[in-house]
Design an enzyme around this catalytic site. Structure first.
Site, PDB file in Angstrom:
ATOM      1  N   HIS A 254       0.827  -1.204   0.000  1.00 25.59           N
ATOM      2  CA  HIS A 254       0.000   0.000   0.000  1.00 25.59           C
ATOM      3  C   HIS A 254       0.868   1.263   0.000  1.00 25.59           C
ATOM      4  O   HIS A 254       0.675   2.168  -0.821  1.00 25.59           O
ATOM      5  CB  HIS A 254      -0.908  -0.017   1.232  1.00 25.59           C
ATOM      6  CG  HIS A 254      -1.808   1.165   1.360  1.00 25.59           C
ATOM      7  ND1 HIS A 254      -3.121   1.146   0.951  1.00 25.59           N
ATOM      8  CD2 HIS A 254      -1.583   2.408   1.855  1.00 25.59           C
ATOM      9  CE1 HIS A 254      -3.665   2.328   1.178  1.00 25.59           C
ATOM     10  NE2 HIS A 254      -2.757   3.104   1.743  1.00 25.59           N
ATOM     11  N   GLU A 255       1.817   1.310   0.918  1.00 30.52           N
ATOM     12  CA  GLU A 255       2.664   2.508   1.005  1.00 30.52           C
ATOM     13  C   GLU A 255       3.577   2.644  -0.210  1.00 30.52           C
ATOM     14  O   GLU A 255       3.915   3.758  -0.616  1.00 30.52           O
ATOM     15  CB  GLU A 255       3.473   2.491   2.307  1.00 30.52           C
ATOM     16  CG  GLU A 255       2.637   2.498   3.574  1.00 30.52           C
ATOM     17  CD  GLU A 255       1.609   3.628   3.638  1.00 30.52           C
ATOM     18  OE1 GLU A 255       1.840   4.688   3.021  1.00 30.52           O
ATOM     19  OE2 GLU A 255       0.575   3.439   4.299  1.00 30.52           O
ATOM     20  N   HIS A 258       1.860   4.698  -2.795  1.00 33.11           N
ATOM     21  CA  HIS A 258       2.057   6.132  -2.572  1.00 33.11           C
ATOM     22  C   HIS A 258       3.452   6.568  -3.014  1.00 33.11           C
ATOM     23  O   HIS A 258       3.626   7.582  -3.709  1.00 33.11           O
ATOM     24  CB  HIS A 258       1.893   6.454  -1.086  1.00 33.11           C
ATOM     25  CG  HIS A 258       0.482   6.433  -0.598  1.00 33.11           C
ATOM     26  ND1 HIS A 258      -0.507   7.224  -1.128  1.00 33.11           N
ATOM     27  CD2 HIS A 258      -0.105   5.721   0.403  1.00 33.11           C
ATOM     28  CE1 HIS A 258      -1.651   7.017  -0.476  1.00 33.11           C
ATOM     29  NE2 HIS A 258      -1.422   6.096   0.454  1.00 33.11           N
ATOM     30  N   GLU A 284      -4.378   7.975  -3.130  1.00 35.85           N
ATOM     31  CA  GLU A 284      -4.931   6.738  -2.581  1.00 35.85           C
ATOM     32  C   GLU A 284      -5.304   5.760  -3.686  1.00 35.85           C
ATOM     33  O   GLU A 284      -5.255   4.545  -3.484  1.00 35.85           O
ATOM     34  CB  GLU A 284      -6.141   7.053  -1.704  1.00 35.85           C
ATOM     35  CG  GLU A 284      -6.591   5.912  -0.818  1.00 35.85           C
ATOM     36  CD  GLU A 284      -5.577   5.530   0.256  1.00 35.85           C
ATOM     37  OE1 GLU A 284      -5.744   4.442   0.844  1.00 35.85           O
ATOM     38  OE2 GLU A 284      -4.630   6.293   0.509  1.00 35.85           O
TER      39      GLU A 284
END
Length: 489
Positions: A254-255, A258, A284
């Site tokens: 997930h990170e 980003h 996001e």
């Protein structure tokens, strides 16, 4: 130098100072000694005062009146500088400094209260944060809606009413899908313990598998995983659990979504207003499509199953199909960041409604815990057991990020639009992912979304990349297709 050149030189130096402030925040979350919180608050306040003075400098206003841009990039730079200038000139310098100081201190108090399961210890500073943010919102709103003014910091061009309409359209199909899935047996999960150092090593492997450049970044541990920085210094954090390695691996992926966005921005935009993601919703969309549509796909989980067997040996799941079901299991839970794809947006809707009420003055901070617990029981059907599983689980309100939460769900909506286009653009996507190769997907996202940075407004960017007007329909169709197959619905 032309007026435009002078304005850009000023903007680049301001951006560089902003990156320094961000690095102080990263250090506070990862390495700062706990006794340094008060001093760090003073440091953050000091640099915020410098940044506010630069952003609101009357000279910037004079330059903006006469600066001329010769191309689309220049026009976008002026648009973003003007937006930042108008925001900064509306917020008094003393207020900006006070918010920076109080939120820096509040972050440490939140972490301590969360660890102690002590809501009462956190409420006084949260009350101060809310009061300061309402004061800031009033300054920014010019008589309009405070919450809409706060949203503009995270999702320009979007109002609370528009988001509420999207949520109202999503809720019935999500609730029905959740009920149907929860009516079926819950797939078996992993069993045993998982060495946390080994988790971090595989976490780094996953980061590079998804295109994260470790020569311009690093992976550390934090209570609440996050990504920070831009350009050539983009850092991420994750967390480990001895009994739940998925928490570590999918937080990392997930990170990385980003971070890959920031690393993928056109290098000529570095340290300019265009040298960062255009909105938190678009940001996001990258983290969620990396984590879910790609990382939790049947094809990629087949590869990940093999790597986990290599690293950890037998962990209670015998084949790739069972592993895929375990990764995507729909089950009761309290934590937003650990929620499955079906229920995640329902967690966001809860937070969106509560923080709107706080900003409107319809909900007192002293009543927040009870309001959270009542709403959670009504939405999910079971009671919150501890504050760390309830109103103390997220860091956002302690650092003043009101208006941020709804962008998580908006990011899911954007990701649904992008994934629909990605499947058409990369027809052998599943074959690649089954081999642990993500470059087809991540390369398409870099070319269509990430490289543009702040050049295009959020909805324009998603419309251009996804080929349709942003809508919740592709996301809901994807979820129903995926989980109907998984649960035999």
């Amino acid at each position: 130098m032309t007026t435009y050149d002078k304005l850009m030189a000023h903007a680049r130096e301001t951006a560089a100072l902003g990156q320094i402030a961000g690095r102080l925040g990263w250090d506070q979350e990862t390495m700062m000694p706990c006794g340094a919180a008060r001093q760090r608050g003073a440091e953050m306040a000091a640099i915020e005062a410098v940044l506010h003075a630069r952003r609101s400098d009357p000279q910037v206003g004079d330059w903006l009146e006469t600066a001329e841009a010769i191309d689309e990039q220049g026009q976008a730079q002026l648009r973003e500088i003007r937006r930042a200038y108008e925001r900064a000139t509306k917020v008094p310098a003393d207020l900006a400094k006070r918010i920076a100081q109080v939120t820096s201190e509040a972050q440490g108090k939140w972490a301590a209260a969360r660890a102690a399961e002590d809501v009462a210890a956190f409420l006084p500073v949260l009350q101060e944060v809310v009061a300061l943010k309402r004061e800031e919102g009033a300054a920014l709103a010019d008589g309009g809606d405070l919450y809409d003014a706060m949203l503009r910091d995270y999702e320009p061009g979007t109002t609370a009413a528009q988001i509420a309409d999207i949520f109202d359209a999503m809720r019935p199909r999500l609730v029905d899908l959740r009920a149907a899935a929860l009516d079926r047996p819950v797939p078996a999960g992993v069993s045993g313990t998982f060495d946390e150092a080994a988790q971090m090593r595989l976490s780094q492997e996953l980061a590079t598998t998804f295109g994260y450049d470790l020569s311009r970044g690093r992976v550390d541990k934090a209570v609440h995983p996050f990504s920070s920085g831009s350009g050539d210094d983009v850092r991420i954090t994750t967390r480990t659990s001895a009994t739940d390695p998925f928490n570590c691996f999918y937080s990392t992926i997930h990170e990385v979504g980003h971070a890959a966005y920031e690393q993928g921005i056109d290098a000529t935009y570095a340290l300019t207003p265009l040298g960062q993601g255009v909105s938190m919703g678009v940001h996001e969309s990258q983290s969620r499509i990396y984590e879910n549509q790609i990382g939790r796909s049947r094809a990629f989980t087949g590869w990940l199953f093999g790597r986990m067997r290599d690293v950890f040996g037998d962990f209670g799941i015998n084949d790739a199909d069972a592993f895929y079901a375990a990764v995507n299991r729909v089950d009761n839970g309290y934590i937003r960041t650990e929620a499955d794809e079906v229920q995640y947006n329902l967690h966001i809707m809860l937070r969106f409604d509560l923080e709107r009420a706080l900003m409107a003055g319809d909900l007192l901070v002293t009543d927040l815990e009870a309001a959270w617990n009542d709403r959670f029981l009504a939405d999910f059907g079971y009671a919150v057991d501890t504050p760390s599983n309830g109103c103390l689980q997220d860091v956002h309100w302690s650092v003043g990020l009101f208006g941020y939460f709804p962008t998580y769900a908006l990011g899911n909506v954007y990701a649904g639009c992008l994934y629909q286009a990605l499947r058409k653009a990369v027809p052998d996507l599943e074959t690649q992912l089954a081999k642990g190769v993500t470059s087809g997907a991540t390369g398409w996202l870099r070319d269509t979304v990430q490289q543009h940075g702040g050049l295009l407004l959020p909805r324009d960017l998603i419309r251009r990349a996804g080929g349709i007007e942003p809508t919740e329909t592709p996301l809901l169709d994807y979820l129903e297709e995926k989980f109907s197959a998984l649960y035999g619905l």
